[in-house]
Design a protein around this motif. Sequence first.
Motif, PDB file in Angstrom:
ATOM      1  N   ASN A 292       0.833  -1.216   0.000  1.00  0.00           N
ATOM      2  CA  ASN A 292       0.000   0.000   0.000  1.00  0.00           C
ATOM      3  C   ASN A 292       0.863   1.259   0.000  1.00  0.00           C
ATOM      4  OD1 ASN A 292      -1.754  -2.135   0.780  1.00  0.00           O
ATOM      5  ND2 ASN A 292      -3.114  -0.711   1.811  1.00  0.00           N
ATOM      6  N   THR A 293       1.959   1.202   0.751  1.00  0.00           N
ATOM      7  CA  THR A 293       2.793   2.397   0.930  1.00  0.00           C
ATOM      8  C   THR A 293       3.456   2.852  -0.361  1.00  0.00           C
ATOM      9  OG1 THR A 293       4.611   0.962   1.645  1.00  0.00           O
ATOM     10  CG2 THR A 293       3.245   1.925   3.365  1.00  0.00           C
ATOM     11  N   ASN A 294       3.529   1.989  -1.360  1.00  0.00           N
ATOM     12  CA  ASN A 294       4.135   2.373  -2.640  1.00  0.00           C
ATOM     13  C   ASN A 294       3.249   3.320  -3.436  1.00  0.00           C
ATOM     14  OD1 ASN A 294       6.322   0.704  -2.106  1.00  0.00           O
ATOM     15  ND2 ASN A 294       5.476  -1.036  -3.243  1.00  0.00           N
ATOM     16  N   TYR A 295       1.963   3.356  -3.079  1.00  0.00           N
ATOM     17  CA  TYR A 295       1.000   4.177  -3.830  1.00  0.00           C
ATOM     18  C   TYR A 295       0.145   4.970  -2.845  1.00  0.00           C
ATOM     19  CZ  TYR A 295       2.599   0.686  -7.135  1.00  0.00           C
ATOM     20  OH  TYR A 295       3.399  -0.134  -7.891  1.00  0.00           O
ATOM     21  N   PRO A 296       0.753   5.977  -2.199  1.00  0.00           N
ATOM     22  CA  PRO A 296       0.043   6.736  -1.163  1.00  0.00           C
ATOM     23  C   PRO A 296      -1.160   7.512  -1.685  1.00  0.00           C
ATOM     24  CG  PRO A 296       2.146   7.781  -1.714  1.00  0.00           C
ATOM     25  CD  PRO A 296       2.141   6.446  -2.376  1.00  0.00           C
ATOM     26  N   HIS A 297      -1.273   7.703  -2.990  1.00  0.00           N
ATOM     27  CA  HIS A 297      -2.425   8.431  -3.538  1.00  0.00           C
ATOM     28  C   HIS A 297      -3.693   7.580  -3.491  1.00  0.00           C
ATOM     29  CE1 HIS A 297      -1.029   6.051  -6.978  1.00  0.00           C
ATOM     30  NE2 HIS A 297      -2.248   6.169  -7.483  1.00  0.00           N
ATOM     31  N   VAL A 298      -3.546   6.274  -3.309  1.00  0.00           N
ATOM     32  CA  VAL A 298      -4.714   5.393  -3.188  1.00  0.00           C
ATOM     33  C   VAL A 298      -5.127   5.340  -1.720  1.00  0.00           C
ATOM     34  CG1 VAL A 298      -5.621   3.064  -3.482  1.00  0.00           C
ATOM     35  CG2 VAL A 298      -4.021   3.999  -5.169  1.00  0.00           C
ATOM     36  N   VAL A 299      -6.361   5.686  -1.448  1.00  0.00           N
ATOM     37  CA  VAL A 299      -6.874   5.673  -0.068  1.00  0.00           C
ATOM     38  C   VAL A 299      -7.737   4.424   0.093  1.00  0.00           C
ATOM     39  CG1 VAL A 299      -8.215   6.887   1.674  1.00  0.00           C
ATOM     40  CG2 VAL A 299      -6.866   8.185  -0.006  1.00  0.00           C
ATOM     41  N   PRO A 300      -7.242   3.421   0.829  1.00  0.00           N
ATOM     42  CA  PRO A 300      -7.993   2.168   0.956  1.00  0.00           C
ATOM     43  C   PRO A 300      -9.252   2.324   1.798  1.00  0.00           C
ATOM     44  CG  PRO A 300      -6.047   2.120   2.362  1.00  0.00           C
ATOM     45  CD  PRO A 300      -5.952   3.368   1.535  1.00  0.00           C
ATOM     46  N   MET A 301     -10.299   1.618   1.413  1.00  0.00           N
ATOM     47  CA  MET A 301     -11.554   1.653   2.149  1.00  0.00           C
ATOM     48  C   MET A 301     -11.517   0.610   3.274  1.00  0.00           C
ATOM     49  SD  MET A 301     -15.503   1.312   0.761  1.00  0.00           S
ATOM     50  CE  MET A 301     -15.306   2.689  -0.343  1.00  0.00           C
ATOM     51  N   THR A 302     -11.743   1.049   4.496  1.00  0.00           N
ATOM     52  CA  THR A 302     -11.767   0.160   5.652  1.00  0.00           C
ATOM     53  C   THR A 302     -13.164  -0.422   5.840  1.00  0.00           C
ATOM     54  OG1 THR A 302     -12.392   1.931   7.166  1.00  0.00           O
ATOM     55  CG2 THR A 302     -10.020   1.609   6.765  1.00  0.00           C
ATOM     56  N   PHE A 303     -13.288  -1.338   6.805  1.00  0.00           N
ATOM     57  CA  PHE A 303     -14.618  -1.870   7.109  1.00  0.00           C
ATOM     58  C   PHE A 303     -15.549  -0.741   7.542  1.00  0.00           C
ATOM     59  CE2 PHE A 303     -12.537  -6.072   7.527  1.00  0.00           C
ATOM     60  CZ  PHE A 303     -13.447  -6.840   6.815  1.00  0.00           C
ATOM     61  N   GLU A 304     -15.048   0.184   8.351  1.00  0.00           N
ATOM     62  CA  GLU A 304     -15.902   1.290   8.789  1.00  0.00           C
ATOM     63  C   GLU A 304     -16.331   2.146   7.608  1.00  0.00           C
ATOM     64  OE1 GLU A 304     -15.963   5.142  11.824  1.00  0.00           O
ATOM     65  OE2 GLU A 304     -14.512   3.521  12.150  1.00  0.00           O
ATOM     66  N   ASP A 305     -15.401   2.457   6.715  1.00  0.00           N
ATOM     67  CA  ASP A 305     -15.745   3.221   5.513  1.00  0.00           C
ATOM     68  C   ASP A 305     -16.821   2.484   4.709  1.00  0.00           C
ATOM     69  OD1 ASP A 305     -13.737   5.070   6.119  1.00  0.00           O
ATOM     70  OD2 ASP A 305     -12.238   3.988   4.948  1.00  0.00           O
ATOM     71  N   PHE A 306     -16.647   1.179   4.593  1.00  0.00           N
ATOM     72  CA  PHE A 306     -17.569   0.348   3.814  1.00  0.00           C
ATOM     73  C   PHE A 306     -18.969   0.413   4.407  1.00  0.00           C
ATOM     74  CE2 PHE A 306     -19.512  -3.830   2.886  1.00  0.00           C
ATOM     75  CZ  PHE A 306     -19.447  -3.821   1.501  1.00  0.00           C
ATOM     76  N   PHE A 307     -19.061   0.294   5.727  1.00  0.00           N
ATOM     77  CA  PHE A 307     -20.368   0.364   6.383  1.00  0.00           C
ATOM     78  C   PHE A 307     -21.019   1.720   6.173  1.00  0.00           C
ATOM     79  CE2 PHE A 307     -18.656  -2.850   9.684  1.00  0.00           C
ATOM     80  CZ  PHE A 307     -19.015  -3.909   8.875  1.00  0.00           C
ATOM     81  N   ARG A 308     -20.226   2.772   6.228  1.00  0.00           N
ATOM     82  CA  ARG A 308     -20.781   4.118   6.060  1.00  0.00           C
ATOM     83  C   ARG A 308     -21.216   4.374   4.621  1.00  0.00           C
ATOM     84  NH1 ARG A 308     -20.463   6.648  10.710  1.00  0.00           N
ATOM     85  NH2 ARG A 308     -18.824   6.108  12.217  1.00  0.00           N
ATOM     86  N   ARG A 309     -20.750   3.577   3.678  1.00  0.00           N
ATOM     87  CA  ARG A 309     -21.145   3.701   2.280  1.00  0.00           C
ATOM     88  C   ARG A 309     -22.394   2.884   1.946  1.00  0.00           C
ATOM     89  NH1 ARG A 309     -17.264   5.357  -1.595  1.00  0.00           N
ATOM     90  NH2 ARG A 309     -15.854   6.833  -0.602  1.00  0.00           N
ATOM     91  N   HIS A 310     -22.792   1.988   2.854  1.00  0.00           N
ATOM     92  CA  HIS A 310     -23.895   1.078   2.550  1.00  0.00           C
ATOM     93  C   HIS A 310     -24.929   1.055   3.673  1.00  0.00           C
ATOM     94  CE1 HIS A 310     -20.530  -0.437   0.093  1.00  0.00           C
ATOM     95  NE2 HIS A 310     -21.471  -0.794  -0.768  1.00  0.00           N
ATOM     96  N   GLN A 311     -26.180   1.017   3.287  1.00  0.00           N
ATOM     97  CA  GLN A 311     -27.238   0.782   4.258  1.00  0.00           C
ATOM     98  C   GLN A 311     -27.120  -0.662   4.736  1.00  0.00           C
ATOM     99  OE1 GLN A 311     -29.464   3.066   5.389  1.00  0.00           O
ATOM    100  NE2 GLN A 311     -28.481   4.625   4.109  1.00  0.00           N
ATOM    101  N   ILE A 312     -27.557  -0.926   5.949  1.00  0.00           N
ATOM    102  CA  ILE A 312     -27.445  -2.267   6.503  1.00  0.00           C
ATOM    103  C   ILE A 312     -28.160  -3.306   5.636  1.00  0.00           C
ATOM    104  CG2 ILE A 312     -29.466  -2.028   8.021  1.00  0.00           C
ATOM    105  CD1 ILE A 312     -27.906  -3.664  10.123  1.00  0.00           C
ATOM    106  N   ASP A 313     -29.287  -2.912   5.040  1.00  0.00           N
ATOM    107  CA  ASP A 313     -30.029  -3.845   4.196  1.00  0.00           C
ATOM    108  C   ASP A 313     -29.392  -4.019   2.814  1.00  0.00           C
ATOM    109  OD1 ASP A 313     -31.944  -4.375   6.133  1.00  0.00           O
ATOM    110  OD2 ASP A 313     -33.203  -2.687   5.520  1.00  0.00           O
ATOM    111  N   GLY A 314     -28.365  -3.238   2.534  1.00  0.00           N
ATOM    112  CA  GLY A 314     -27.714  -3.345   1.236  1.00  0.00           C
ATOM    113  C   GLY A 314     -26.373  -4.051   1.270  1.00  0.00           C
ATOM    114  N   LEU A 315     -25.971  -4.529   2.443  1.00  0.00           N
ATOM    115  CA  LEU A 315     -24.663  -5.181   2.543  1.00  0.00           C
ATOM    116  C   LEU A 315     -24.579  -6.429   1.674  1.00  0.00           C
ATOM    117  CD1 LEU A 315     -23.993  -4.889   6.398  1.00  0.00           C
ATOM    118  CD2 LEU A 315     -22.857  -3.635   4.560  1.00  0.00           C
TER     119      LEU A 315
END
Length: 311
Positions: free
Chosen positions: A277-300
Amino acid sequence: MAQTVGVAGITGKFARCVVKSLLQNPGISVRGFCRDPSKFPASIAASSRIHIVKGEFNDKVSLQDFVAGTDVVICCYLGNADLMSEGQKLLIDACVTKNVPRYIAGDFSVDITNIPYGALPPKDPCKDIMKYLDSTDIQGVHILIGVFMETFWSDFMQIWDPKQKKLSHWGTGYEIWESTTYGTEADYTVAVAMDKTAVGIQQFLGDRKSLIEIVEVFAKVYGYKPNLRNLGSLEDLHQSMHKSLQSNPADVMAWMPKFFFYWSQNEDACLKRDLDNTNYPHVVPMTFEDFFRRHQIDGLASAADNLTSEA
């Protein structure tokens, strides 16, 4: 710098994420390969930076037409052993014939390098391709990402029950899940494709957490803590998955999810601590928390079917 990137299997879910990421780079042109171009979104196919070649995976003439002039080819095939092994070999042969310098193989999984043949049957073709690339003049690239985060929550893995809103698991629940979203992996794949020095095994992750930790983050985001159902030990799982495979190999859904669960939790298949990951600092990885905040619970459970909405 202008580059031409080939995407084999361009109509697939992951491939579309890759193309979306590629087109964010003005200097990139895309050559795609698929059986049915009508499955590719017309709005994207109309771009002057995209050219799609139609052909079967074993059509040597079409394959050479597809890879001609590309700086790197990304294999996004997803299918049976014949496609993933023989199909990739034919694609690699076309790349060698047309002097394509690099080939990104269709791996995108846990670390299969330490897994013996037959231990995770769906990934045996990937091990074949690792050996095959070593025997050619082309520079091979193998990208390892753990488990796709969308897949973790899908019906395939049989972990998340969207109706009862509970999680089923083997093991203690403290084993670590290594996971990356399709979008994050597409961004890393594109970064690797554009980096001519990137060869060999590349390892990227969005997040590392135990199921116990995932549940805590889940509760933090959704305000609801799902129940955990323990199905047995990892040794119980090992016995169950092999029994299912031996008793009815044709019933893929009876055994394949178990194999992926087991090896996702096996230390031999874990990625290295010092990720690329550190070789490409411009890429911001999505964490589990980020993922949850992007999806409604019924859409997981359906997140994998709605990838176009993910950045």
